[in-house]
Design a protein around this motif. Structure first.
Motif, short mmCIF file in Angstrom:
data_model
loop_
_atom_site.label_atom_id
_atom_site.label_comp_id
_atom_site.label_asym_id
_atom_site.label_seq_id
_atom_site.Cartn_x
_atom_site.Cartn_y
_atom_site.Cartn_z
N ILE A 98 0.91 -1.27 -0.09
CA ILE A 98 0.03 -0.09 -0.16
C ILE A 98 0.77 1.12 0.06
O ILE A 98 0.63 2.08 -0.62
N ALA A 99 1.83 1.17 0.95
CA ALA A 99 2.77 2.20 0.82
C ALA A 99 3.42 2.72 -0.26
O ALA A 99 3.46 3.92 -0.64
N ARG A 100 4.05 1.68 -1.02
CA ARG A 100 4.72 1.40 -2.13
C ARG A 100 3.62 1.92 -3.30
O ARG A 100 4.20 2.13 -4.64
N ARG A 101 2.34 2.10 -3.26
CA ARG A 101 1.33 2.15 -4.18
C ARG A 101 1.59 1.32 -5.35
O ARG A 101 1.55 1.50 -6.51
N SER A 102 1.49 -0.10 -5.20
CA SER A 102 2.12 -0.98 -6.13
C SER A 102 1.15 -2.30 -5.93
O SER A 102 1.50 -3.16 -5.19
N PRO A 103 0.24 -2.42 -6.89
CA PRO A 103 -0.62 -3.81 -6.83
C PRO A 103 0.38 -4.93 -6.98
O PRO A 103 0.11 -5.86 -6.45
N SER A 104 1.33 -4.60 -7.80
CA SER A 104 2.27 -5.93 -8.07
C SER A 104 3.03 -6.56 -6.84
O SER A 104 3.46 -7.53 -6.82
N ALA A 105 3.04 -5.55 -5.76
CA ALA A 105 3.58 -5.77 -4.68
C ALA A 105 2.84 -6.85 -3.85
O ALA A 105 3.55 -7.45 -2.77
N VAL A 106 1.80 -7.20 -4.25
CA VAL A 106 0.85 -8.18 -3.70
C VAL A 106 1.30 -9.55 -4.19
O VAL A 106 1.08 -10.39 -3.36
N ILE A 107 2.15 -9.58 -4.92
CA ILE A 107 2.55 -11.14 -5.68
C ILE A 107 3.30 -11.80 -4.62
O ILE A 107 3.17 -12.95 -4.20
N PRO A 108 4.47 -10.91 -4.11
CA PRO A 108 5.44 -11.69 -3.09
C PRO A 108 4.46 -11.83 -1.83
O PRO A 108 4.84 -12.92 -1.00
N LEU A 109 3.57 -10.95 -1.17
CA LEU A 109 2.82 -11.45 -0.29
C LEU A 109 1.88 -12.53 -0.34
O LEU A 109 1.84 -13.32 0.52
N ALA A 110 1.25 -12.68 -1.63
CA ALA A 110 0.34 -13.85 -2.00
C ALA A 110 1.45 -15.30 -2.01
O ALA A 110 0.96 -16.45 -1.36
N GLY A 111 2.49 -15.06 -2.37
CA GLY A 111 3.60 -16.12 -2.22
C GLY A 111 3.60 -16.53 -0.64
O GLY A 111 4.08 -17.67 -0.35
N PHE A 112 4.13 -15.52 0.06
CA PHE A 112 4.18 -15.48 1.56
C PHE A 112 3.05 -16.45 2.08
O PHE A 112 3.25 -17.36 2.82
N VAL A 113 1.74 -16.01 1.81
CA VAL A 113 0.50 -16.50 2.49
C VAL A 113 0.56 -18.04 2.11
O VAL A 113 0.32 -18.91 2.73
#
Length: 161
Positions: free
Chosen positions: A100-115
């Motif tokens: 959210i802070a980096r304003r990047s939807p693509s940054a959700v990809i590593p989050l999804a991998g972590f989950v």
């Protein structure tokens, strides 16, 4: 010679996901508005992490996800009333707040991998160890409290300390 796969500790997975987010968002600056949007997620995540870790320490049991079998008590109060994995939910929230802070939807990809890695490879090992250690008390808790967040199933967990 057979090679044995070792699961990386959750802290390593978190660091890897955070590093991947940073690499993917290189050049994307944080703005006051994006930081303000991320702040409640950071706050809630830190509350989950600190509240859960403090609760485990009060119960004098391990917070070490690599040595779950050393658990002395089944912790079912505090943040663990809402989710069986408040620490992982807190770590996930930190990754979300970074995206959210980096304003990047693509940054959700590593989050999804972590989950995905935590949900499919770390938590099942912990659940097996807790079931072996606490038996029916853990099974009742598992039935009553969701793995992450969501609707509760069954009735309230019975527990003994």
């Amino acid at each position: 010679m057979e090679q044995i796969f070792r699961r990386p500790p959750p802290a390593v997975l978190l660091a890897m996901a955070g590093a991947a987010q940073s690499a993917m968002t290189r050049g994307r600056t944080m703005t006051p508005a994006s930081m303000a949007a991320a702040a409640p997620v950071v706050g809630g995540s830190l509350c989950l992490l600190a509240g859960s870790a403090g609760n485990f320490l009060r119960h004098r049991t391990t917070v070490d996800p690599v040595r779950v079998e050393r658990a002395q008590h089944l912790v079912v109060d505090g943040p663990n009333r809402l989710t069986r994995n408040p620490m992982y939910l807190g770590l996930t929230g930190l990754l979300l707040s970074h995206a959210i802070a980096r304003r990047s939807p693509s940054a959700v990809i590593p989050l999804a991998g972590f989950v995905w890695l935590i949900d499919r490879h770390q938590i099942p090992v912990e659940e097996k160890a807790l079931e072996a250690r606490f038996g029916q008390d853990y099974l009742d808790y598992k039935e009553a409290v969701p793995r992450w967040l969501g609707a509760r199933r069954g009735c309230r967990a019975r527990h003994r300390h």
